[in-house]
Scaffold this active site. Structure first.
Site, PDB file in Angstrom:
ATOM      1  N   THR B 137       0.952  -1.057   0.207  1.00  0.00           N
ATOM      2  CA  THR B 137      -0.362  -0.262  -0.137  1.00  0.00           C
ATOM      3  C   THR B 137       0.595   1.187   0.215  1.00  0.00           C
ATOM      4  O   THR B 137       1.650   1.532   0.332  1.00  0.00           O
ATOM      5  CB  THR B 137      -0.962   0.157   1.664  1.00  0.00           C
ATOM      6  N   GLY B 176       2.099  -3.252   8.308  1.00  0.00           N
ATOM      7  CA  GLY B 176       2.467  -3.505   9.741  1.00  0.00           C
ATOM      8  C   GLY B 176       4.230  -3.424  10.188  1.00  0.00           C
ATOM      9  O   GLY B 176       4.060  -4.470   9.544  1.00  0.00           O
ATOM     10  N   GLU B 419      -6.979  -5.125   2.883  1.00  0.00           N
ATOM     11  CA  GLU B 419      -7.115  -6.412   1.737  1.00  0.00           C
ATOM     12  C   GLU B 419      -7.982  -6.086   0.870  1.00  0.00           C
ATOM     13  O   GLU B 419      -8.101  -8.116   0.874  1.00  0.00           O
ATOM     14  CB  GLU B 419      -7.101  -7.769   2.775  1.00  0.00           C
TER      15      GLU B 419
END
EC number: 1.3.3.6
Lengths: 654, 654
Positions: B137, B176, B419
């Protein structure tokens, strides 16, 4: 947020934006009140990442306490409480730690105190020599006030009340500012005198020494711990162990306890509803404002964000051009406008009926009470759910505090449970509607807005593909009237088959809830239409507002289509008209969408949003926000040395 | 959370509760892995109030990092990833800072790496010698992968790729563990070689020195700042300035770039869907688990909380006895069960079809892909909204972190956007459904579950007041088939009136969305019914599950009644049957409600909720939670001396 100024923002200098009906400009306020202080206060909460979540710690808390006191003085001078431009500019989407002092403690004194009591405490409170809170809710009881357990027992020997927390569940829990800030509070307790309980009454209680802020004997208190939001407020708990207060500390404007313990009833128990209704009107206004803020952020961002392809290999469209994005956002935009007008109406109604009540005329009180309860529940439900839709419409970035949206949500959503739990509120509306229904059956004329109940109605809608306002209103009226009728019938049938009234009520309560909900929905639709008919705007603005209003009506029917179709009032053909009309309205509203949110007049430092910025520089803002996070001030975090490195270099056992 | 054990919890020793299909008992796990550590870790986050919001600060972060590494090793040994019992017991409703290492970095290597690449990096990764993340992303692009801007340009002279962030919006954002934890990542970038772009490919990139964790040249990275939740994860950003990596760092199992820069296409581009589908199946499972947790808390609390009166002056009922409370909670309970079965089905389908894909048979891939996308969107929408309803059903206390509910929500709701953004997911399902519809029109037979599309159908339901499963399924099939048909017709009519295909698609996308939604809903209903028919439970359990399942079907129709009535398939009479049936099911389910949530088998330290405690001692727990707040450790807070006192003693200017 004033309709007459719709679109006027575009001509304004961005820093000098009018906020609310006060015509008080923010720029002047900031100028007068040390602008740096305001901005600095906000930056701490938004642009220094990690410190954002250090709520209730000394640094942030100090700043809030200090500034809150300043702001509340200013606000009082301008007769602003609650969601005033002052509070908003100082703490956008935060709670004022002494908000309950200005919003509930002082008004309670003003409305429930005798002249002597007001003389004694009000000027001290006005000057913040004492800081109070409102201690009502307990661990075991909230909305159901009669269930409160705290006791105030009169002792005629010493002419004192003895306050007690007779059980764990009687612990006062949640009052704002109670934890570490307030030194006084008004306590709601069951009054016992001459061996008899007279229900809940209000008592003034000093909590802490005015010398050193230490707790007075018999008082145990503290904060209740962390919450979803409300991080800037020290919501507290309170336990009372035989705390004695003078007889004169009972609020005695209406009820009285004489020196010998004789209890004197108030002439009318309903006069005390005033503060409650006022607070609920603030909540409705809050729901309108919060939803408007969220729409502003989501719609501005959707005009900046580009994603995917419509034409293969073509330029990525603004996501606001996707019909599905319009489907999620435009109805919410129309709802924000609808709630603005509902809130305005409610404030006006409150002021009008308040004067009548002051003059001793109580006949319109039930209507006002039902309106306040219903709109409070209807707008907070739809407002909070809508804010989350706006947030999700911003994709992943909506989840960052940089979007400003999580805070708007956690600030709005407790409105569904505080000051009267929403389901209970809706059932209060239902109780009023059932009374109206009975009155009508007994041949009486119903007053004002409820007059549609029990009236003869057309069996089928005459709606055509134009979907006129007349047809929209008739449909909402039909739906509400039918659901009210059915709830009444259902209750009746349970009673006829031998159920006691309370059981019939509970067994019908889903139906009653739906009826009340439909009634509130009708109010918002009808009032939206009336308001734009009556407001003085140019013909272009009027056209746009009509479109927004029509979408509110149309979308609301489609969302609840079954309730309109169940008795064939609307048919599949009508549903088709409505669906087409909705899609047409999306096209029509698309070019005006950004202007419609700009018209809400929220300045950037109130939105506190990297995504909803007026200048559209969202990516730069997100990047700047990230850079400022405290964890980014060192390249290697200390946990590397203490944990990561040892574990990475350890022999694996696998 | 295993069906065969429904009710078995009641016979279990509370500390030895089975979690998940692994049959691995938590007690054994805690015993083996230093129980004190686990419990201590959790207490910090829940029972020491203020520290709860000090996420990302050293203390908490260290504990997470350290424990996370331990847990991930254990989890791997037991072949558990994602929402495994291990992660759940260590971090209930928190995110594991190296969860992406085990859940995405390693699987990407395993699936996309060549044998040489796996040999080089996998064992290091297994041993946590390197810790990776998945950098896909960007600031400007999420779900639309083709829009990603990061570039990897091949330089045949040095046989290297040069990685670049060509614009601000190309900055990697959100991965993350990227902020301060990971020292490696796989980067998704547009591959350029021999002057041509070949679309996105995956590259291994070392971010930090393995010696001292310092950033390597050309790499700028940090955390992205605070978020709604995910406080235990250092989601990060990444900018690349001409960072050179060897040619061998491109994941080359399928696509290849030869030494001279020649690009070799993969045989089939769809084989890479595997990880994506797997991750979406985890998300569906997460939605089921989170909603089940929230239902457990709200239903247990509703059985403890007493409020208001049914009979005047009578005992206050458990709030679970109010029909309105049942109306809000029981359909959600049934949804939690429905999602459990949907998740189980999806996992099984994934495993079955994966084997076929490995064997080169790709014909069932589109079906699997649509199922994963649709269920992901359908369950995360309903799951997150449902969790908030559960929270609001707990009244004011639900707003405290002591309830455990705010964390469950902020943990679940990002599933709507990460997602694959949910609207995009639903439109992918719609695209698949449109393809099916066309195939059917061309006379082809549709496979498995979609075979109902385009089949001749009854015009009117034969439902009677029993509301049989057969009639329920037929109604859902009819609704989905009708909406699919209408979406197809609408598209067709736009195309016939001259709209290009992409415009017709966008102008029909609300309709397409509704069709996809109805299809997913049908799947959940049908699968729930099939699952309980096939599962081996005693007749009492079976009866109860049938009731839960029937409520899921009935309530879903009533919530979307218009869609079922629009072509008169259901009539007002049917609606009445359904409403009565729903209320009857509430009565029937009431005595089983607590057992039905107990059957989910969540131990107290996973729920982390004062309200959802197994022993029902909610008020004591709330009081204890409050007492432990750090601000309560001194009677007078320091802000009194610095701010309150000076301001209170200052002369007022009013």
């Amino acid at each position: 947020f004033s309709l007459v100024q719709t679109y006027s923002i575009l001509e304004c200098f961005p820093d000098d934006i009018r906020l609310g009906p006060s015509k008080f400009t923010l720029k002047r306020y900031l100028y007068q009140n040390n602008r740096e202080h305001v901005f600095h206060g906000r930056r701490i909460n938004v642009f220094q990442g990690e410190k954002l979540v250090t709520y209730n710690t000394q640094t942030v808390f100090q700043k809030y306490i200090s500034f809150s006191l300043k702001v509340s003085k200013e606000a009082k001078a301008m007769q602003h409480f609650g969601d005033s431009p002052f509070a908003m500019s100082a703490f956008p989407n935060e709670t004022d730690p002494i908000g309950i002092n200005t919003g509930m403690f002082i008004p309670t004194l003003e409305q429930q105190g005798t002249e002597e009591q007001k003389a004694k405490w009000l000027s001290l409170a006005y000057q913040e020599k004492i800081i109070g809170t409102y201690a009502q809710t307990e661990l075991g009881h909230g909305t159901f006030l009669r269930g409160l357990e705290t006791t105030a027992t009169y002792d005629p020997k010493t002419k004192e009340f003895i306050l007690n927390t007779p059980s764990l569940s009687a612990t006062k829990f949640w009052p704002g500012g109670l934890g570490r800030t307030a030194n006084h509070c008004v306590v709601v307790a069951q009054l016992y005198t001459q061996g008899k309980c007279h229900g809940i009454h209000i008592f003034m209680l000093q909590l802490r020494s005015l010398e050193d802020h230490s707790l007075l004997p018999g008082i145990e208190n503290g904060v209740i711990g962390n919450k979803f939001g409300f991080g800037t407020n020290d919501n507290g708990y309170l336990k009372l162990n035989s705390v004695r207060i003078p007889r004169e500390n009972m609020m005695m404007r209406y009820s009285k306890v004489l020196e010998d313990g004789t209890y004197i009833k108030p002439e009318n128990t309903k006069v005390t509803y005033g503060v409650m209704v006022l607070v609920r009107s603030f909540i409705v206004r809050g729901a309108a404002l919060h939803l408007a803020e969220a729409c502003t952020i989501a719609i501005r961002y959707s005009a900046v964000r580009r994603q995917s392809e419509l034409t293969p290999g073509g330029i990525e469209p603004q996501i606001l051009d996707y019909q599905t994005q319009q489907y999620r956002l435009f109805p919410l935009l129309s709802t924000a406008y609808a709630f603005h007008f509902a809130s305005t109406n409610m404030t006006e109604t409150y002021e009008r009926i308040s004067k009548q009540i002051e003059a001793g005329r109580l006949d319109q009180l039930p209507q006002l009470h039902a309106l306040a309860a219903g709109l409070k529940a209807f707008t907070t439900y739809a407002g909070s759910a809508g804010i989350e839709v706006c947030r999700i419409c911003c994709g992943g970035h909506g989840y960052s505090h940089a979007s400003g949206l999580p805070k708007i949500y956690v600030c709005e959503v407790p409105g569904c449970t505080y000051e009267g739990e929403n389901t209970v509120m809706m059932l209060q509306v239902a109780r009023y509607l059932m009374k109206c229904h009975r009155s009508k059956q007994q041949g009486k004329t119903l007053p004002g807005f409820v007059s549609y109940i029990g009236e003869p109605m057309e069996k089928n809608s005459r709606m055509d593909d134009k979907v006129s306002f007349t047809c929209i209103v008739k449909a909402y009226k039909h739906r509400a009237a039918r659901l009210i009728e059915e709830a009444a019938k259902q209750m009746q049938s349970f009673i006829q088959s031998g159920s006691p009234a309370h059981e019939a009520w509970n067994k019908s309560s889903v139906q009653l809830f739906l009826a009340a909900n439909a009634h509130c929905h009708l109010f918002c639709v009808q009032n939206f239409i009336d308001s734009i008919r009556n407001c003085k705007v140019d013909s272009n603005t009027s056209k746009v507002l009509n479109e927004v209003c029509q979408l509110y009506g149309v979308h609301g029917i489609l969302e609840n289509l079954g309730e309109f179709m169940q008795d064939n009032f609307l048919t599949g053909q009508h549903a088709e008209y409505l669906q087409k009309k909705m899609l047409t309205l999306f096209d029509v509203m698309r070019p005006n969408a950004v202007a419609l949110v700009d018209a809400f007049d929220f300045p950037d430092h109130i939105l506190q949003s990297c995504l909803g910025r007026y200048d559209g520089q969202v990516y730069q803002a997100l990047y700047d926000y990230a850079k400022m996070a405290p964890m980014n001030q060192t390249e290697v975090h200390s946990t590397y040395y203490t944990h990561l490195k040892p574990l990475m270099s350890a022999d694996s056992k696998l």
